[in-house]
Design a protein around this motif. Structure first.
Motif, PDB file in Angstrom:
ATOM      1  N   UNK A 112       0.503  -0.832  -0.116  1.00 27.28           N
ATOM      2  CA  UNK A 112       0.157   0.323  -0.044  1.00 27.28           C
ATOM      3  C   UNK A 112       0.791   1.200  -0.027  1.00 27.28           C
ATOM      4  N   UNK A 113       2.041   1.048   0.785  1.00 35.37           N
ATOM      5  CA  UNK A 113       2.579   2.622   0.694  1.00 35.37           C
ATOM      6  C   UNK A 113       2.893   2.964  -0.809  1.00 35.37           C
ATOM      7  N   UNK A 114       3.554   1.859  -1.258  1.00 36.64           N
ATOM      8  CA  UNK A 114       4.481   2.012  -3.058  1.00 36.64           C
ATOM      9  C   UNK A 114       3.302   2.150  -4.066  1.00 36.64           C
ATOM     10  N   UNK A 115       1.967   1.453  -3.465  1.00 29.17           N
ATOM     11  CA  UNK A 115       0.845   0.923  -4.774  1.00 29.17           C
ATOM     12  C   UNK A 115      -0.085   2.280  -4.597  1.00 29.17           C
ATOM     13  N   UNK A 116      -0.286   2.887  -4.091  1.00 27.26           N
ATOM     14  CA  UNK A 116      -1.649   3.471  -3.744  1.00 27.26           C
ATOM     15  C   UNK A 116      -2.165   4.824  -5.032  1.00 27.26           C
ATOM     16  N   UNK A 117      -1.123   5.522  -4.651  1.00 26.40           N
ATOM     17  CA  UNK A 117      -1.026   6.260  -5.806  1.00 26.40           C
ATOM     18  C   UNK A 117      -1.789   5.273  -7.803  1.00 26.40           C
ATOM     19  N   UNK A 118      -0.842   4.390  -7.577  1.00 20.77           N
ATOM     20  CA  UNK A 118      -1.154   3.914  -8.803  1.00 20.77           C
ATOM     21  C   UNK A 118      -2.615   3.310  -8.803  1.00 20.77           C
ATOM     22  N   UNK A 119      -2.913   2.787  -7.780  1.00 26.62           N
ATOM     23  CA  UNK A 119      -4.437   1.927  -7.600  1.00 26.62           C
ATOM     24  C   UNK A 119      -5.262   3.270  -7.650  1.00 26.62           C
ATOM     25  N   UNK A 120      -5.122   4.041  -6.674  1.00 24.06           N
ATOM     26  CA  UNK A 120      -5.704   4.981  -6.707  1.00 24.06           C
ATOM     27  C   UNK A 120      -6.129   6.018  -8.451  1.00 24.06           C
ATOM     28  N   UNK A 121      -4.795   5.914  -9.109  1.00 30.44           N
ATOM     29  CA  UNK A 121      -4.972   6.389 -10.801  1.00 30.44           C
ATOM     30  C   UNK A 121      -5.809   5.604 -11.487  1.00 30.44           C
ATOM     31  N   UNK A 122      -6.032   4.243 -11.472  1.00 27.59           N
ATOM     32  CA  UNK A 122      -6.397   3.424 -12.406  1.00 27.59           C
ATOM     33  C   UNK A 122      -8.206   3.405 -12.217  1.00 27.59           C
ATOM     34  N   UNK A 123      -8.198   3.738 -10.949  1.00 25.25           N
ATOM     35  CA  UNK A 123     -10.308   3.951 -10.426  1.00 25.25           C
ATOM     36  C   UNK A 123      -9.693   5.383 -11.434  1.00 25.25           C
ATOM     37  N   UNK A 124      -9.470   6.316 -11.222  1.00 26.89           N
ATOM     38  CA  UNK A 124      -9.568   7.739 -11.719  1.00 26.89           C
ATOM     39  C   UNK A 124      -9.936   8.046 -13.287  1.00 26.89           C
ATOM     40  N   UNK A 125      -8.486   6.886 -13.924  1.00 27.44           N
ATOM     41  CA  UNK A 125      -8.571   6.813 -15.414  1.00 27.44           C
ATOM     42  C   UNK A 125      -9.491   6.009 -15.613  1.00 27.44           C
ATOM     43  N   UNK A 126     -10.183   5.050 -15.219  1.00 29.33           N
ATOM     44  CA  UNK A 126     -11.270   4.373 -16.012  1.00 29.33           C
ATOM     45  C   UNK A 126     -12.709   5.504 -15.913  1.00 29.33           C
ATOM     46  N   UNK A 127     -12.189   6.577 -15.639  1.00 33.43           N
ATOM     47  CA  UNK A 127     -13.493   8.134 -15.688  1.00 33.43           C
ATOM     48  C   UNK A 127     -12.915   8.294 -17.305  1.00 33.43           C
ATOM     49  N   UNK A 128     -11.366   8.957 -17.283  1.00 32.79           N
ATOM     50  CA  UNK A 128     -11.133   9.770 -17.755  1.00 32.79           C
ATOM     51  C   UNK A 128     -10.955   9.280 -19.309  1.00 32.79           C
TER      52      UNK A 128
END
Length: 176
Positions: A79-95
């Motif tokens: 979680x320490x390293x992957x959280x920005x990528x995980x959140x970006x994946x969710x956001x990118x689905x919309x974008x």
């Protein structure tokens, strides 16, 4: 206005398709100024350190290590390293459903047009910005930088447009 002044003070237009890496980099950049992101890094980092210490103590004592301990360590560390990528994946689905981004940066603010929406961002709405190797990221001034706008440099026609864009941002925003 002379042609040279027009070139310096004119609008900069960019066109690009959004990419997941844009949003991962933007969220990592935002994390450097967001109070919530700092708290999250501290808490997850502290939990990871505690789990590492508990693991070493268990091993040093020769006691049986609970199975949940390495699993929790793996989860916290990830979680320490992957959280920005995980959140970006969710956001990118919309974008990505928005299609091509057409961005116009001028003295009055930034307009973003996609296949589905048009938005105008005045400088007061996002008065700070950060620059990465590939992006400009405009940020709101609240303590968590809740609002952000991602502008991909690859959408510029040439390097001089990127330089002019930086000059416009420098005139109107605070670089962080």
């Amino acid at each position: 206005m002379s042609e040279q002044q027009e070139a310096v003070h004119g609008a900069v237009e960019l066109r690009y398709d959004p990419e997941l890496r844009d949003y991962t980099a933007a969220l990592r950049a935002r994390g450097r100024v967001s109070a919530a992101a700092r708290r999250q890094r501290i808490l997850v980092g502290a939990a990871t350190v505690c789990l590492v210490a508990a693991t070493f103590l268990s091993l040093a004592r020769g006691a049986d290590m609970p199975a949940a301990l390495p699993v929790a360590l793996l989860v916290c560390g990830s979680l320490l390293f992957l959280s920005p990528w995980l959140v970006a994946r969710q956001l990118f689905r919309f974008v990505r459903r928005q299609g091509e981004f057409r961005v116009r940066v001028e003295e009055s603010g930034v307009s973003v047009d996609t296949h589905n929406a048009s938005t105008v961002i005045r400088w007061q709405a996002q008065p700070r910005y950060m620059e990465t190797a590939d992006l400009f990221v405009m940020l709101s001034d609240d303590k968590n930088a809740t609002s952000l706008t991602v502008i991909a440099k690859r959408g510029a026609r040439d390097r001089s447009d990127v330089d002019r864009l930086r000059e416009i941002l420098d005139r109107h925003l605070t670089k962080v």
